[in-house]
Design a protein around this motif. Structure first.
Motif, PDB file in Angstrom:
ATOM      1  N   LYS A  24      40.824  51.224  56.471  1.00  0.00           N
ATOM      2  CA  LYS A  24      41.688  51.293  55.286  1.00  0.00           C
ATOM      3  C   LYS A  24      43.099  51.721  55.670  1.00  0.00           C
ATOM      4  CE  LYS A  24      38.240  52.238  51.721  1.00  0.00           C
ATOM      5  NZ  LYS A  24      37.764  53.229  50.740  1.00  0.00           N
ATOM      6  N   ASN A  25      43.212  52.720  56.549  1.00  0.00           N
ATOM      7  CA  ASN A  25      44.533  53.176  56.985  1.00  0.00           C
ATOM      8  C   ASN A  25      45.280  52.074  57.725  1.00  0.00           C
ATOM      9  OD1 ASN A  25      44.266  55.723  55.893  1.00  0.00           O
ATOM     10  ND2 ASN A  25      43.461  56.619  57.776  1.00  0.00           N
ATOM     11  N   LYS A  26      44.566  51.330  58.553  1.00  0.00           N
ATOM     12  CA  LYS A  26      45.188  50.239  59.303  1.00  0.00           C
ATOM     13  C   LYS A  26      45.725  49.177  58.351  1.00  0.00           C
ATOM     14  CE  LYS A  26      44.203  47.108  63.141  1.00  0.00           C
ATOM     15  NZ  LYS A  26      43.173  46.642  64.078  1.00  0.00           N
ATOM     16  N   LYS A  27      44.936  48.825  57.332  1.00  0.00           N
ATOM     17  CA  LYS A  27      45.381  47.833  56.351  1.00  0.00           C
ATOM     18  C   LYS A  27      46.588  48.341  55.567  1.00  0.00           C
ATOM     19  CE  LYS A  27      41.094  45.319  55.522  1.00  0.00           C
ATOM     20  NZ  LYS A  27      40.090  44.940  54.527  1.00  0.00           N
ATOM     21  N   ARG A  28      46.561  49.628  55.202  1.00  0.00           N
ATOM     22  CA  ARG A  28      47.666  50.210  54.435  1.00  0.00           C
ATOM     23  C   ARG A  28      48.947  50.194  55.259  1.00  0.00           C
ATOM     24  NH1 ARG A  28      49.457  55.115  54.695  1.00  0.00           N
ATOM     25  NH2 ARG A  28      47.557  55.919  55.633  1.00  0.00           N
ATOM     26  N   VAL A  29      48.859  50.549  56.533  1.00  0.00           N
ATOM     27  CA  VAL A  29      50.035  50.560  57.401  1.00  0.00           C
ATOM     28  C   VAL A  29      50.573  49.147  57.583  1.00  0.00           C
ATOM     29  CG1 VAL A  29      50.788  50.974  59.774  1.00  0.00           C
ATOM     30  CG2 VAL A  29      49.432  52.687  58.572  1.00  0.00           C
ATOM     31  N   LYS A  30      49.687  48.180  57.783  1.00  0.00           N
ATOM     32  CA  LYS A  30      50.129  46.795  57.930  1.00  0.00           C
ATOM     33  C   LYS A  30      50.853  46.320  56.678  1.00  0.00           C
ATOM     34  CE  LYS A  30      47.025  44.684  61.273  1.00  0.00           C
ATOM     35  NZ  LYS A  30      46.021  43.634  61.493  1.00  0.00           N
ATOM     36  N   LYS A  31      50.306  46.676  55.520  1.00  0.00           N
ATOM     37  CA  LYS A  31      50.913  46.266  54.254  1.00  0.00           C
ATOM     38  C   LYS A  31      52.297  46.893  54.106  1.00  0.00           C
ATOM     39  CE  LYS A  31      49.925  46.115  49.313  1.00  0.00           C
ATOM     40  NZ  LYS A  31      48.981  46.517  48.253  1.00  0.00           N
ATOM     41  N   GLU A  32      52.423  48.179  54.433  1.00  0.00           N
ATOM     42  CA  GLU A  32      53.711  48.852  54.311  1.00  0.00           C
ATOM     43  C   GLU A  32      54.743  48.269  55.271  1.00  0.00           C
ATOM     44  OE1 GLU A  32      52.775  52.933  54.978  1.00  0.00           O
ATOM     45  OE2 GLU A  32      52.009  53.238  52.943  1.00  0.00           O
ATOM     46  N   THR A  33      54.351  48.014  56.508  1.00  0.00           N
ATOM     47  CA  THR A  33      55.307  47.456  57.471  1.00  0.00           C
ATOM     48  C   THR A  33      55.719  46.044  57.072  1.00  0.00           C
ATOM     49  OG1 THR A  33      53.481  46.755  58.892  1.00  0.00           O
ATOM     50  CG2 THR A  33      54.519  48.848  59.415  1.00  0.00           C
ATOM     51  N   ARG A  34      54.777  45.295  56.510  1.00  0.00           N
ATOM     52  CA  ARG A  34      55.090  43.937  56.058  1.00  0.00           C
ATOM     53  C   ARG A  34      56.122  43.981  54.937  1.00  0.00           C
ATOM     54  NH1 ARG A  34      53.176  40.443  52.061  1.00  0.00           N
ATOM     55  NH2 ARG A  34      53.345  38.260  52.623  1.00  0.00           N
ATOM     56  N   VAL A  35      55.935  44.888  53.988  1.00  0.00           N
ATOM     57  CA  VAL A  35      56.872  45.016  52.871  1.00  0.00           C
ATOM     58  C   VAL A  35      58.250  45.414  53.388  1.00  0.00           C
ATOM     59  CG1 VAL A  35      57.409  46.402  50.834  1.00  0.00           C
ATOM     60  CG2 VAL A  35      55.119  45.491  51.137  1.00  0.00           C
ATOM     61  N   GLU A  36      58.299  46.369  54.312  1.00  0.00           N
ATOM     62  CA  GLU A  36      59.584  46.794  54.871  1.00  0.00           C
ATOM     63  C   GLU A  36      60.280  45.649  55.602  1.00  0.00           C
ATOM     64  OE1 GLU A  36      58.896  50.185  57.314  1.00  0.00           O
ATOM     65  OE2 GLU A  36      58.192  51.406  55.639  1.00  0.00           O
ATOM     66  N   ARG A  37      59.501  44.882  56.363  1.00  0.00           N
ATOM     67  CA  ARG A  37      60.075  43.756  57.102  1.00  0.00           C
ATOM     68  C   ARG A  37      60.619  42.703  56.143  1.00  0.00           C
ATOM     69  NH1 ARG A  37      55.782  42.370  59.895  1.00  0.00           N
ATOM     70  NH2 ARG A  37      55.332  40.492  58.725  1.00  0.00           N
ATOM     71  N   LEU A  38      59.873  42.426  55.071  1.00  0.00           N
ATOM     72  CA  LEU A  38      60.346  41.437  54.099  1.00  0.00           C
ATOM     73  C   LEU A  38      61.604  41.911  53.385  1.00  0.00           C
ATOM     74  CD1 LEU A  38      56.982  40.234  52.533  1.00  0.00           C
ATOM     75  CD2 LEU A  38      58.477  38.971  54.062  1.00  0.00           C
ATOM     76  N   LYS A  39      61.671  43.208  53.081  1.00  0.00           N
ATOM     77  CA  LYS A  39      62.881  43.752  52.457  1.00  0.00           C
ATOM     78  C   LYS A  39      64.082  43.589  53.373  1.00  0.00           C
ATOM     79  CE  LYS A  39      60.888  47.164  49.337  1.00  0.00           C
ATOM     80  NZ  LYS A  39      60.776  48.600  49.013  1.00  0.00           N
ATOM     81  N   ALA A  40      63.890  43.842  54.659  1.00  0.00           N
ATOM     82  CA  ALA A  40      64.979  43.703  55.623  1.00  0.00           C
ATOM     83  C   ALA A  40      65.435  42.254  55.719  1.00  0.00           C
ATOM     84  CB  ALA A  40      64.530  44.213  56.987  1.00  0.00           C
ATOM     85  N   ILE A  41      64.467  41.341  55.698  1.00  0.00           N
ATOM     86  CA  ILE A  41      64.813  39.912  55.777  1.00  0.00           C
ATOM     87  C   ILE A  41      65.594  39.478  54.545  1.00  0.00           C
ATOM     88  CG2 ILE A  41      63.828  37.575  55.755  1.00  0.00           C
ATOM     89  CD1 ILE A  41      61.567  38.683  57.525  1.00  0.00           C
ATOM     90  N   THR A  42      65.139  39.886  53.365  1.00  0.00           N
ATOM     91  CA  THR A  42      65.839  39.488  52.138  1.00  0.00           C
ATOM     92  C   THR A  42      67.232  40.103  52.078  1.00  0.00           C
ATOM     93  OG1 THR A  42      64.763  41.269  50.920  1.00  0.00           O
ATOM     94  CG2 THR A  42      63.762  39.091  50.769  1.00  0.00           C
ATOM     95  N   LYS A  43      67.354  41.346  52.548  1.00  0.00           N
ATOM     96  CA  LYS A  43      68.666  41.992  52.554  1.00  0.00           C
ATOM     97  C   LYS A  43      69.622  41.262  53.485  1.00  0.00           C
ATOM     98  CE  LYS A  43      70.830  46.493  53.087  1.00  0.00           C
ATOM     99  NZ  LYS A  43      70.614  47.910  53.431  1.00  0.00           N
ATOM    100  N   ALA A  44      69.127  40.874  54.663  1.00  0.00           N
ATOM    101  CA  ALA A  44      69.956  40.147  55.615  1.00  0.00           C
ATOM    102  C   ALA A  44      70.354  38.786  55.048  1.00  0.00           C
ATOM    103  CB  ALA A  44      69.215  39.977  56.932  1.00  0.00           C
TER     104      ALA A  44
END
Length: 54
Positions: A24-44
């Motif tokens: 569960k922790n691994k899935k949660r971390v993956k989800k959070e990093t994915r969201v952060e990466r997508l935010k960075a891409i959209t901002k760029a």
């Protein structure tokens, strides 16, 4: 009445619980990093579009 003797399956249950928590922790971390990466891409992309419009 309570059972006599040692408890059954407590060791396996605790190992299983730890494993499930790890998954569960691994899935949660993956989800959070994915969201952060997508935010960075959209901002760029927005900044690039803003520079192109100027």
């Amino acid at each position: 009445m309570a059972k006599q003797g040692k408890e059954k399956n407590t060791r396996n249950k605790s190992k299983h619980t730890e494993l499930i928590e790890r998954i569960k922790n691994k899935k949660r971390v993956k989800k959070e990093t994915r969201v952060e990466r997508l935010k960075a891409i959209t901002k760029a992309a927005q900044e690039a579009a803003k520079k192109a419009n100027e």
